[in-house]
Scaffold this active site. Structure first.
Site, short mmCIF file in Angstrom:
data_model
loop_
_atom_site.label_atom_id
_atom_site.label_comp_id
_atom_site.label_asym_id
_atom_site.label_seq_id
_atom_site.Cartn_x
_atom_site.Cartn_y
_atom_site.Cartn_z
N MET A 115 0.81 -1.23 0.00
CA MET A 115 0.00 0.00 0.00
C MET A 115 0.84 1.28 0.00
O MET A 115 0.30 2.37 0.17
CB MET A 115 -0.96 0.01 1.20
CG MET A 115 -1.94 -1.15 1.20
SD MET A 115 -2.92 -1.19 -0.31
CE MET A 115 -3.71 -2.76 -0.12
N CYS A 116 2.14 1.17 -0.18
CA CYS A 116 2.99 2.36 -0.25
C CYS A 116 2.89 2.99 -1.64
O CYS A 116 2.87 2.29 -2.64
CB CYS A 116 4.45 1.99 0.03
SG CYS A 116 4.80 1.73 1.75
N HIS A 117 2.88 4.31 -1.65
CA HIS A 117 2.88 5.04 -2.91
C HIS A 117 4.30 5.09 -3.48
O HIS A 117 5.26 5.23 -2.71
CB HIS A 117 2.39 6.48 -2.69
CG HIS A 117 0.96 6.56 -2.29
ND1 HIS A 117 0.54 6.40 -1.00
CD2 HIS A 117 -0.15 6.79 -3.03
CE1 HIS A 117 -0.77 6.53 -0.94
NE2 HIS A 117 -1.22 6.77 -2.15
N MET A 158 8.29 4.71 5.65
CA MET A 158 8.54 3.34 5.20
C MET A 158 9.88 3.25 4.46
O MET A 158 10.60 2.27 4.60
CB MET A 158 7.40 2.84 4.31
CG MET A 158 6.08 2.70 5.05
SD MET A 158 6.15 1.68 6.54
CE MET A 158 6.66 0.11 5.87
N GLU A 159 10.23 4.29 3.72
CA GLU A 159 11.51 4.28 3.00
C GLU A 159 12.67 4.28 3.98
O GLU A 159 13.66 3.54 3.78
CB GLU A 159 11.59 5.49 2.05
CG GLU A 159 10.73 5.36 0.81
CD GLU A 159 9.21 5.49 1.03
OE1 GLU A 159 8.46 5.19 0.10
OE2 GLU A 159 8.77 5.90 2.13
N ASP A 187 24.02 -10.93 5.80
CA ASP A 187 24.38 -11.76 4.66
C ASP A 187 25.89 -11.80 4.43
O ASP A 187 26.46 -12.86 4.17
CB ASP A 187 23.69 -11.25 3.39
CG ASP A 187 24.11 -12.04 2.17
OD1 ASP A 187 23.87 -13.26 2.14
OD2 ASP A 187 24.69 -11.44 1.24
#
Length: 162
Positions: free
Chosen positions: A74-76, A117-118, A132
Protein backbone atom coordinates in the site's frame (compact mmCIF):
# COMPACT_ATOMS: atom_id res chain seq x y z
CA UNK A 1 -9.54 5.69 15.26
CA UNK A 2 -9.95 4.08 11.83
CA UNK A 3 -7.33 2.53 9.60
CA UNK A 4 -6.84 4.56 6.43
CA UNK A 5 -5.84 1.48 4.42
CA UNK A 6 -9.29 -0.11 4.86
CA UNK A 7 -12.40 0.99 2.99
CA UNK A 8 -15.90 1.10 4.52
CA UNK A 9 -16.27 -2.65 3.85
CA UNK A 10 -12.97 -3.56 5.52
CA UNK A 11 -11.13 -4.22 2.25
CA UNK A 12 -7.51 -3.19 1.82
CA UNK A 13 -7.03 -0.05 -0.25
CA UNK A 14 -4.34 2.42 -1.16
CA UNK A 15 -5.00 5.79 0.48
CA UNK A 16 -5.95 8.53 -1.98
CA UNK A 17 -3.53 11.41 -1.35
CA UNK A 18 -4.67 13.53 -4.33
CA UNK A 19 -6.00 16.38 -2.18
CA UNK A 20 -2.95 16.60 0.08
CA UNK A 21 -0.52 19.47 -0.31
CA UNK A 22 3.07 18.82 -1.32
CA UNK A 23 5.33 19.47 1.67
CA UNK A 24 8.94 18.75 2.53
CA UNK A 25 9.04 15.49 4.46
CA UNK A 26 11.76 13.72 6.43
CA UNK A 27 11.85 10.43 8.28
CA UNK A 28 14.62 8.91 10.37
CA UNK A 29 14.67 5.26 11.40
CA UNK A 30 17.14 3.31 13.49
CA UNK A 31 17.98 -0.32 14.09
CA UNK A 32 20.77 -2.51 15.42
CA UNK A 33 22.59 -5.66 14.50
CA UNK A 34 24.09 -7.68 17.32
CA UNK A 35 27.09 -9.96 16.79
CA UNK A 36 30.16 -11.47 18.37
CA UNK A 37 33.01 -9.06 19.09
CA UNK A 38 35.21 -11.08 16.72
CA UNK A 39 32.75 -10.50 13.88
CA UNK A 40 32.82 -6.76 14.42
CA UNK A 41 36.63 -6.88 14.40
CA UNK A 42 36.63 -8.68 11.05
CA UNK A 43 34.18 -6.17 9.59
CA UNK A 44 36.25 -3.21 10.77
CA UNK A 45 39.47 -4.76 9.47
CA UNK A 46 37.93 -5.37 6.04
CA UNK A 47 38.44 -9.13 6.37
CA UNK A 48 34.97 -10.30 5.40
CA UNK A 49 35.35 -12.29 2.18
CA UNK A 50 32.32 -10.77 0.46
CA UNK A 51 33.81 -7.25 0.58
CA UNK A 52 33.62 -3.96 2.47
CA UNK A 53 30.57 -4.55 4.63
CA UNK A 54 29.56 -0.98 5.49
CA UNK A 55 29.91 0.30 1.92
CA UNK A 56 27.83 -2.54 0.48
CA UNK A 57 25.20 -2.30 3.25
CA UNK A 58 24.91 1.48 2.71
CA UNK A 59 24.30 1.06 -1.02
CA UNK A 60 21.85 -1.81 -0.42
CA UNK A 61 19.85 0.32 2.03
CA UNK A 62 19.68 3.23 -0.39
CA UNK A 63 18.67 1.02 -3.30
CA UNK A 64 15.98 -0.74 -1.29
CA UNK A 65 14.50 2.51 0.02
CA UNK A 66 13.99 3.69 -3.57
CA UNK A 67 11.96 0.51 -4.23
CA UNK A 68 9.84 0.52 -1.08
CA UNK A 69 6.59 0.76 -3.05
CA UNK A 70 7.50 -2.53 -4.78
CA UNK A 71 7.90 -4.29 -1.43
CA UNK A 72 5.09 -2.86 0.71
CA UNK A 73 1.75 -3.20 -1.12
CA UNK A 74 0.00 0.00 0.00
CA UNK A 75 2.99 2.36 -0.25
CA UNK A 76 2.88 5.04 -2.91
CA UNK A 77 5.75 5.29 -5.39
CA UNK A 78 7.66 8.39 -4.28
CA UNK A 79 10.24 10.67 -5.77
CA UNK A 80 12.69 10.40 -2.89
CA UNK A 81 15.01 13.41 -2.87
CA UNK A 82 17.60 12.09 -0.41
CA UNK A 83 18.43 8.85 1.35
CA UNK A 84 21.32 8.30 3.74
CA UNK A 85 22.39 5.22 5.65
CA UNK A 86 24.95 5.56 8.43
CA UNK A 87 26.47 3.21 10.97
CA UNK A 88 27.72 3.65 14.51
CA UNK A 89 29.42 1.19 16.82
CA UNK A 90 27.19 1.05 19.90
CA UNK A 91 29.21 -1.63 21.73
CA UNK A 92 32.57 -3.21 20.93
CA UNK A 93 31.57 -6.41 22.68
CA UNK A 94 33.55 -8.74 24.93
CA UNK A 95 33.05 -12.01 26.80
CA UNK A 96 30.12 -10.59 28.77
CA UNK A 97 28.24 -8.68 26.05
CA UNK A 98 27.90 -8.82 22.26
CA UNK A 99 29.02 -6.14 19.83
CA UNK A 100 26.28 -3.85 18.49
CA UNK A 101 26.21 -1.82 15.31
CA UNK A 102 23.61 0.93 15.07
CA UNK A 103 22.09 1.73 11.70
CA UNK A 104 20.49 5.12 10.95
CA UNK A 105 18.44 5.65 7.81
CA UNK A 106 17.15 9.05 6.71
CA UNK A 107 14.78 9.60 3.80
CA UNK A 108 13.48 12.89 2.40
CA UNK A 109 11.07 13.98 -0.27
CA UNK A 110 8.75 16.78 -1.28
CA UNK A 111 5.35 15.27 -1.82
CA UNK A 112 1.89 14.33 -0.62
CA UNK A 113 2.89 11.43 1.61
CA UNK A 114 5.72 10.72 4.01
CA UNK A 115 8.88 8.66 3.75
CA UNK A 116 8.70 6.68 6.99
CA UNK A 117 8.54 3.34 5.20
CA UNK A 118 11.51 4.28 3.00
CA UNK A 119 13.65 5.05 6.07
CA UNK A 120 12.59 1.79 7.73
CA UNK A 121 13.30 -0.24 4.58
CA UNK A 122 16.74 1.39 4.29
CA UNK A 123 17.65 0.39 7.86
CA UNK A 124 16.26 -3.12 7.59
CA UNK A 125 17.93 -3.83 4.26
CA UNK A 126 21.27 -2.49 5.49
CA UNK A 127 21.02 -4.79 8.52
CA UNK A 128 20.11 -7.77 6.34
CA UNK A 129 23.08 -7.01 4.09
CA UNK A 130 25.46 -6.97 7.06
CA UNK A 131 24.00 -10.30 8.14
CA UNK A 132 24.38 -11.76 4.66
CA UNK A 133 27.96 -10.61 4.28
CA UNK A 134 29.11 -11.83 7.71
CA UNK A 135 26.97 -14.94 8.22
CA UNK A 136 29.84 -17.25 7.22
CA UNK A 137 31.64 -16.24 10.43
CA UNK A 138 28.66 -15.56 12.72
CA UNK A 139 25.26 -17.17 12.14
CA UNK A 140 24.07 -16.01 15.58
CA UNK A 141 23.79 -12.34 14.58
CA UNK A 142 20.45 -10.70 15.43
CA UNK A 143 18.67 -7.74 13.93
CA UNK A 144 16.92 -5.80 16.68
CA UNK A 145 15.10 -2.65 17.64
CA UNK A 146 14.15 -1.35 14.18
CA UNK A 147 11.97 1.70 14.71
CA UNK A 148 10.94 5.12 13.46
CA UNK A 149 12.52 7.90 15.51
CA UNK A 150 11.42 11.02 13.62
CA UNK A 151 8.76 12.00 11.10
CA UNK A 152 8.55 15.57 9.88
CA UNK A 153 6.26 17.25 7.37
CA UNK A 154 2.70 17.06 6.20
CA UNK A 155 -0.44 18.08 8.08
CA UNK A 156 0.60 16.36 11.29
CA UNK A 157 3.92 18.23 11.48
CA UNK A 158 6.68 16.63 13.51
CA UNK A 159 6.60 13.44 15.52
CA UNK A 160 9.77 12.78 17.51
CA UNK A 161 9.84 9.34 19.12
CA UNK A 162 13.39 9.52 20.51
Amino acid sequence: MSLSHLDENGRAQMVDVSAKADTERTAIAKGEIVMRAETLSLIRAGKIEKGEVFAVARVAGIMAAKRTHELIPMCHPLLVTDITVDFEILAEGDNSQPARIGIIGTAKNVGKTGVEMEALVAVTTAALTIYDMAKAVDRAMRIENVRLVLKRGGKSGETRLE
